[in-house]
Design an enzyme around this catalytic site. Structure first.
Site, mmCIF file in Angstrom:
data_model
loop_
_atom_site.group_PDB
_atom_site.id
_atom_site.type_symbol
_atom_site.label_atom_id
_atom_site.label_comp_id
_atom_site.label_asym_id
_atom_site.label_seq_id
_atom_site.Cartn_x
_atom_site.Cartn_y
_atom_site.Cartn_z
ATOM 1 N N HIS A 93 -41.637 41.993 23.565
ATOM 2 C CA HIS A 93 -42.863 42.388 22.879
ATOM 3 C C HIS A 93 -42.963 43.905 22.774
ATOM 4 O O HIS A 93 -42.102 44.636 23.263
ATOM 5 C CB HIS A 93 -44.093 41.794 23.573
ATOM 6 C CG HIS A 93 -44.301 42.242 24.990
ATOM 7 N ND1 HIS A 93 -44.797 43.491 25.320
ATOM 8 C CD2 HIS A 93 -44.087 41.605 26.167
ATOM 9 C CE1 HIS A 93 -44.886 43.595 26.630
ATOM 10 N NE2 HIS A 93 -44.450 42.466 27.175
ATOM 11 N N CYS A 102 -41.174 41.176 31.312
ATOM 12 C CA CYS A 102 -40.712 41.048 29.930
ATOM 13 C C CYS A 102 -39.846 42.240 29.527
ATOM 14 O O CYS A 102 -39.678 43.184 30.286
ATOM 15 C CB CYS A 102 -41.920 40.969 28.987
ATOM 16 S SG CYS A 102 -42.941 39.501 29.251
#
Length: 165
Positions: free
Chosen positions: A128, A140
């Site tokens: 992201h 992430c």
């Protein structure tokens, strides 16, 4: 490894002959991922989906799905839907996918601990947008908006994400 793989290196995310600056989890890379440890899991993961905010950006790829106002991601290890997309209203612990900030305007989903989640092994390793350059994630992979969109246009369902550093 092939030219079409996304490879996390000490210098960034290598893809299609380029290296894009990226950040990983605040706890670094781990072989033993646990929910909430802030680490990025080592290994070869596959891209299994792409989500986007249709009220903010154009569809980045033909296979991308829109994020709706009620879309959430369960991160409650006691929930039968742990590490799955769910819809509000939803009582168990979850993360909102439709955020006020732009972090999840475009989300590339990996198969980390999915589709048959092992409770507590960690949920949702996404690719992201970063908060700002160099700011770590909760596990992430994060990139600048421009780099994320560039990659999203060129990957395919099943592209591999290789984390070895």
């Amino acid at each position: 490894m092939t030219r079409d793989d996304l490879v996390v290196t000490p210098r960034g995310l290598r893809f299609a002959g380029r290296t894009y600056p990226c950040t990983i989890g605040k706890s670094g890379v781990t072989r033993n991922k646990r929910e909430g440890d802030g680490a990025t899991p080592r290994g070869t993961h596959h891209i299994i989906g792409m989500l986007y905010r249709p009220d903010r950006i154009a569809r980045p790829a033909g296979w991308a799905l829109p994020i709706g106002p009620r879309d959430l991601w369960s991160d409650d290890v006691t929930d039968p839907n742990y590490n799955m997309m769910v819809r509000a209203p939803y009582a168990p612990s979850h993360e909102k996918l439709r955020r006020a900030d732009p972090l999840y305007d475009l989300v590339i989903l990996t198969d980390w601990n999915w589709p048959y989640a092992v409770k507590g092994r960690g949920s949702a390793i996404f690719i992201h947008q970063h908060r700002r350059p160099g700011y770590p994630t909760e596990g992430c992979i994060a990139l600048s908006r421009a780099h994320l969109h560039d990659i999203a246009r060129r990957i395919t369902y099943g592209t591999r994400l290789i984390v070895s550093r």
